[in-house]
Design a protein around this motif. Sequence first.
Motif, short mmCIF file in Angstrom:
data_model
loop_
_atom_site.label_atom_id
_atom_site.label_comp_id
_atom_site.label_asym_id
_atom_site.label_seq_id
_atom_site.Cartn_x
_atom_site.Cartn_y
_atom_site.Cartn_z
N UNK A 24 -10.02 33.82 7.82
CA UNK A 24 -11.38 33.61 7.36
C UNK A 24 -11.49 34.16 5.95
N UNK A 25 -11.70 33.28 4.98
CA UNK A 25 -11.80 33.70 3.59
C UNK A 25 -13.22 33.51 3.10
N UNK A 26 -13.69 34.45 2.30
CA UNK A 26 -15.02 34.36 1.69
C UNK A 26 -14.83 34.23 0.18
N UNK A 58 -9.97 23.94 -10.34
CA UNK A 58 -10.58 25.26 -10.42
C UNK A 58 -9.60 26.32 -9.96
N UNK A 59 -9.97 27.55 -10.27
CA UNK A 59 -9.24 28.72 -9.75
C UNK A 59 -10.28 29.57 -9.05
N UNK A 60 -9.97 29.96 -7.82
CA UNK A 60 -10.93 30.67 -7.00
C UNK A 60 -10.38 32.03 -6.58
N UNK A 61 -11.30 32.95 -6.38
CA UNK A 61 -10.97 34.28 -5.90
C UNK A 61 -11.67 34.46 -4.55
N UNK A 62 -10.89 34.77 -3.53
CA UNK A 62 -11.40 34.94 -2.17
C UNK A 62 -11.10 36.35 -1.68
N UNK A 63 -11.76 36.72 -0.60
CA UNK A 63 -11.45 37.94 0.11
C UNK A 63 -11.39 37.60 1.59
N UNK A 64 -10.67 38.42 2.35
CA UNK A 64 -10.58 38.18 3.80
C UNK A 64 -11.61 38.97 4.52
N UNK A 84 -9.03 40.98 -3.86
CA UNK A 84 -9.11 39.56 -4.13
C UNK A 84 -7.81 38.81 -3.88
N UNK A 85 -7.97 37.58 -3.43
CA UNK A 85 -6.86 36.65 -3.26
C UNK A 85 -7.11 35.46 -4.18
N UNK A 86 -6.11 35.12 -4.95
CA UNK A 86 -6.23 34.04 -5.93
C UNK A 86 -5.74 32.75 -5.31
N UNK A 87 -6.49 31.68 -5.52
CA UNK A 87 -6.08 30.34 -5.07
C UNK A 87 -6.26 29.39 -6.24
#
Length: 173
Positions: A15-17, A167-173, A159-162
């Motif tokens: 689950x990434x936010x 685009x480039x997105x930064x997510x967190x778990x 942060x997790x980079x995708x």
Amino acid sequence: MNNDRTLSKDSTIYNYRLLRRVHHKAVHHYAYWLLTVLAWIYALLHIELLSFAVVLFGIPLVHAVFLHTLHRTKEGQAPKAWRWSFRMPWFGYTPGNYIALAKVLRLHNQLFWIVLLILACFYPWLSTDVLLFAMFYHVWLLLPRLMIIFIFRKYKSSGLLKINPHDTSCYTQ
């Protein structure tokens, strides 16, 4: 027909936010490529064609080898999901999956400074124009990446980079 969808007990759910997204705008790409073409024309007028070609293909290759080596020495294994990208701002050897922002920052910071130092070691043997073009090209390849990482800096710890095509997105778990 059984449409019963159940998860096995061995399933893993991620689950990434989304924390922040940076869209890659076409106008920035065009401006960046215009600067590139102007630099290449200047370089072609002032350095030999062979030197130009070596720098043009050598710097991305040095980046890829260096990132591969850094990842292998730090992680103990070769990067699995890294790939070649020919789109700005992630032109060159880039992660293909989610990757920790702190790791990307560390890798690119080391890549930036160590390749500059390696290029500086060639000062006695390279002409000033070739050396300046190599340094410009090295910074040109990394600057958009470092700017995106700088935008995401406050999410460095979790942060997790995708990287996606647009685009480039930064997510967190």
